[in-house]
Design a protein around this motif. Sequence first.
Motif, mmCIF file in Angstrom:
data_model
loop_
_atom_site.group_PDB
_atom_site.id
_atom_site.type_symbol
_atom_site.label_atom_id
_atom_site.label_comp_id
_atom_site.label_asym_id
_atom_site.label_seq_id
_atom_site.Cartn_x
_atom_site.Cartn_y
_atom_site.Cartn_z
ATOM 1 N N ARG A 112 0.817 -1.230 0.000
ATOM 2 C CA ARG A 112 0.000 0.000 0.000
ATOM 3 C C ARG A 112 0.842 1.269 0.000
ATOM 4 O O ARG A 112 0.438 2.277 -0.570
ATOM 5 C CB ARG A 112 -0.906 0.024 1.232
ATOM 6 N N ILE A 130 -7.952 4.919 9.656
ATOM 7 C CA ILE A 130 -7.917 3.461 9.476
ATOM 8 C C ILE A 130 -6.461 3.040 9.417
ATOM 9 O O ILE A 130 -5.677 3.601 8.642
ATOM 10 C CB ILE A 130 -8.655 3.042 8.191
ATOM 11 N N LYS A 186 -3.883 0.190 8.535
ATOM 12 C CA LYS A 186 -3.890 -0.975 7.630
ATOM 13 C C LYS A 186 -2.497 -1.589 7.529
ATOM 14 O O LYS A 186 -1.497 -0.868 7.607
ATOM 15 C CB LYS A 186 -4.285 -0.548 6.206
ATOM 16 N N GLN A 228 -6.929 -4.612 8.584
ATOM 17 C CA GLN A 228 -7.139 -3.188 8.836
ATOM 18 C C GLN A 228 -8.115 -2.988 9.987
ATOM 19 O O GLN A 228 -8.951 -3.844 10.260
ATOM 20 C CB GLN A 228 -7.637 -2.469 7.594
ATOM 21 N N GLU A 250 -4.387 5.760 7.491
ATOM 22 C CA GLU A 250 -5.099 6.552 6.486
ATOM 23 C C GLU A 250 -6.133 7.421 7.180
ATOM 24 O O GLU A 250 -6.817 6.966 8.101
ATOM 25 C CB GLU A 250 -5.844 5.648 5.503
ATOM 26 N N GLY A 251 -6.251 8.665 6.719
ATOM 27 C CA GLY A 251 -7.336 9.515 7.181
ATOM 28 C C GLY A 251 -8.657 8.931 6.708
ATOM 29 O O GLY A 251 -8.725 8.294 5.641
ATOM 30 N N VAL A 307 -11.979 8.776 4.951
ATOM 31 C CA VAL A 307 -12.585 9.504 3.833
ATOM 32 C C VAL A 307 -14.101 9.503 4.023
ATOM 33 O O VAL A 307 -14.704 8.448 4.223
ATOM 34 C CB VAL A 307 -12.232 8.831 2.485
ATOM 35 N N PHE A 349 -16.879 9.326 2.242
ATOM 36 C CA PHE A 349 -17.210 9.091 0.824
ATOM 37 C C PHE A 349 -18.711 8.976 0.588
ATOM 38 O O PHE A 349 -19.460 8.505 1.445
ATOM 39 C CB PHE A 349 -16.453 7.895 0.257
ATOM 40 N N GLU A 406 -18.423 4.276 -3.462
ATOM 41 C CA GLU A 406 -17.188 3.615 -3.866
ATOM 42 C C GLU A 406 -17.380 3.131 -5.290
ATOM 43 O O GLU A 406 -18.405 2.502 -5.604
ATOM 44 C CB GLU A 406 -16.884 2.437 -2.940
ATOM 45 N N HIS A 450 -20.613 -2.571 -0.313
ATOM 46 C CA HIS A 450 -20.025 -3.634 0.507
ATOM 47 C C HIS A 450 -20.937 -3.981 1.672
ATOM 48 O O HIS A 450 -21.731 -3.165 2.119
ATOM 49 C CB HIS A 450 -18.665 -3.184 1.054
ATOM 50 N N PHE A 459 -12.729 6.255 -4.237
ATOM 51 C CA PHE A 459 -13.787 6.854 -3.430
ATOM 52 C C PHE A 459 -14.293 8.084 -4.169
ATOM 53 O O PHE A 459 -13.485 8.866 -4.674
ATOM 54 C CB PHE A 459 -13.250 7.334 -2.072
ATOM 55 N N ASN A 476 -8.212 4.414 -4.056
ATOM 56 C CA ASN A 476 -7.988 3.634 -2.844
ATOM 57 C C ASN A 476 -7.021 2.485 -3.090
ATOM 58 O O ASN A 476 -6.071 2.297 -2.360
ATOM 59 C CB ASN A 476 -9.318 3.106 -2.299
ATOM 60 N N GLU A 477 -7.248 1.726 -4.168
ATOM 61 C CA GLU A 477 -6.432 0.522 -4.383
ATOM 62 C C GLU A 477 -6.317 0.187 -5.854
ATOM 63 O O GLU A 477 -7.246 0.462 -6.637
ATOM 64 C CB GLU A 477 -7.113 -0.665 -3.697
#
Length: 386
Positions: free
Chosen positions: A109, A147, A149, A160, A184-185, A187, A189, A192, A215, A259, A269-270
Amino acid sequence: MIPAGGLPPGRVIGIIGGGQLGRMSAMAAARLGYKCHIFSPEIDGPAAQVAAHGTVAAYDDLVALRKFAGEVDVITFEFENLPADALALLASLKPVRPGPEILRISQDRLLEKRFLNDSGVATAPSAPVHDLDELAVAIDRLGLPGILKTTRLGYDGKGQQFVRDAEEAASAYQALSPKPLVLEGLVNFAAEISVIVARGADGTAVAFDPVENRHRDHILDMTLAPAPLPVELLAEAGEIARHVAAKLDLIGLLAVEMFVTAAGGLLVNELAPRPHNSGHWTIDACPASQFDLHIRAVAGLPLPPAVRHADAVMKNLVGPEEMALWPDILGTPGLIPHHYGKAEARPGRKMGHFTRLFPKGGLPGAFGIEDSLRLRAAADPSKNYS
Ligand code: AMP
């Protein structure tokens, strides 16, 4: 070497990983006349059931990997967490698509965020956490909640933890492994989304329309295609995905998860350099699915456009409760079922999915989606699918 016109039919594509992504890739490869050789630690997994050849060995078994490389024409992945020395060995023996550097970035990451930011792509604010001192610095910089992770090996919410205050952060630091971590701050959102882009050896790139992902318990529950968002935002998301694919010099398939912030911005994000769960709808709604494009890119064939002839909703079937719906899904006209051939429906395990198509532009509004799935009965009446 892969011939200029692409791999001829009859040749063998090696796939690292034996799950449902490998299964659906192998089915797409078979349509183009290729055979697949699945490398996986699992006997009789979803991919091996539909492939011509298989090797059952651990991902760090260099002897087995060398033999596997000798028996295939090109190598690709459905599982990207191969150890670095295993990757290097494969790359020294056969063309590996996507290339090893892309896997190295997407496995970590921190590397991934650095690559994205250096490429001018925005991500959630983040800070590395190698030890407790660095955790304190990260909290000072980003504030909480956040978060925490693991940088490696996290998936479906594993690896995470949401942390509200410094005390929670310290206990999450102890609990999470492997280290290092990244803070991570959080978000705020609105949605997604993800974009799946394929890029060929000649640099041609095609991207499917962005989709919205919902999700449940950290596992993808549903994908809505296209994402019900303003067209300008969808165009921007598509541009970001193409830009990332070009910067990576990708040959193959890449899923870019983003996001949509409450303020209407996009943060990546990923990255997943392989077929992705949020692209399963393309099997039923597109002339060429994500799996067709994956195989074509890897085999050096021309890429058809990533167009859809329908709107779609994809619903994952996770664990024993949702697999209990299988007979109802089979008996409900309009639902297109996909079973992954897994013997045991353990909790949290993705067992299959189904797709429902709608005329283009006809995706039901935000609150009509679940009703539109129209299962005749549901194992859990509170889900209100009936
Ligand atoms: P990931 O493993 O990074 O894909 O995260 C799994 C899920 O956790 C995401 O799909 C989000 O729903 C949520 N999540 C991850 N990172 C953040 C963040 N920085 N802010 C808010 N939610 C997040």
